[in-house]
Design an enzyme around this catalytic site. Sequence first.
Site, short mmCIF file in Angstrom:
data_model
loop_
_atom_site.label_atom_id
_atom_site.label_comp_id
_atom_site.label_asym_id
_atom_site.label_seq_id
_atom_site.Cartn_x
_atom_site.Cartn_y
_atom_site.Cartn_z
N SER A 36 0.80 -1.23 0.00
CA SER A 36 0.00 0.00 0.00
C SER A 36 0.83 1.27 0.00
CB SER A 36 -0.94 0.02 1.21
OG SER A 36 -0.21 -0.10 2.42
N ASP A 342 -3.89 7.71 8.41
CA ASP A 342 -4.78 6.75 9.07
C ASP A 342 -3.94 5.95 10.06
OD1 ASP A 342 -3.38 4.86 7.61
OD2 ASP A 342 -5.03 4.40 6.23
N HIS A 345 -0.91 4.42 7.48
CA HIS A 345 -0.21 5.07 6.37
C HIS A 345 0.13 6.54 6.63
CE1 HIS A 345 -2.77 1.79 4.77
NE2 HIS A 345 -1.64 1.49 4.14
#
Length: 366
Positions: A36, A342, A345
């Site tokens: 990610s 978040d 991340h």
Amino acid sequence: MAHPVLLLVLLLSSTATSSSKRIQPKFSAIFYFGDSILDTGNNNHIPTVAVANHVPYGRDFPGKKPTGRFSNGRLIPDLLNERLQLKEFSPPFLDKKLSNNDIMTGVNFASAGSGFNDQTSQLSNTLPMSKQVDLFKDYLLRLRDIIGDKEASRIIANSLIFMNSGTNDFLHYYRSSKRRRLDINDYQDVILRTAQAYVKELFDLGGRQFCLAGLPPFGCTPIQITLSKDPERACVDEQNWDAQVYNSKLRKLLQTLQGSLHGSKIVYVDAYKALMEIINDATKYGMFSVHIRIMTNLLGYNYADLQRQHGDVVGTGLREAALLCNALTPICKNVSSYVFYDAVHPTERVYMLVNDYMVKDVIPQF
């Protein structure tokens, strides 16, 4: 004959113009493989819950729309592509709207939730490294159809292959029965052998220049701190130590691997150091780190008051990510004041700082 003063002015003007030029591209294309941290939207095109194609993701991305990037804005692939003057963004390979120019200047194969180990991706039905390499083979067929075999080989040989993976493998290890059956040192070696195999495979497919990122200090991510249940919300030292041991092994492996893959250049990216420096000295950049609760207590501030003033980045900032980070989740007014967007991340601001490190310390090694 020109006046000496005029000549001096022209010389200084020429020097200033030359020094102000942006960094010239060193690669014909850049290809991204990983999780990610690099995924610019591939997961939008597969059936998985590991997606960031909804608000509040993308609130600071051009157009202010969610694109599948796990952050408020751009990621390293976008920032690096732009800095090296390849293109503005890093397009996901699974996007059906890719242009021929996108194909020729590099695409993105990364998939949020993935790892070097295939089993890691099975949890969220994402694209493990094995599948990402298979997609690269599909990419090569398309590239050859566009420009022919000879030019395609030239582009791949002069490209940069950037790989960032492994974090999800270890987070899965900590929560699975593997931990009882396999010592952490042995598991590190398993992942390293797997990473080595994929670099060799990409080398056999024509790649010659590689960047491999080490593990970040994932023990400092809000979600790992929450899961540790530490009332002081300190970084999980054991996990950070595991990451550092793995990184030490990776450095040595890459040196050996470069020696065995003749004609290759393999550069280690110290993701741990780059992110830890920001976390430990967040105030230097006008930011709040993961230690904000401890810091405010020590300094005599009331965390609740500070929270009301600045808000949390995504909800409580403790667990929210992917589908748990959504339109119903309150976010702060000044996102750039935080290290994490978040519970997992970083914010675009952090990626900008890491990208500066890439351009200053990593890219020049090529």
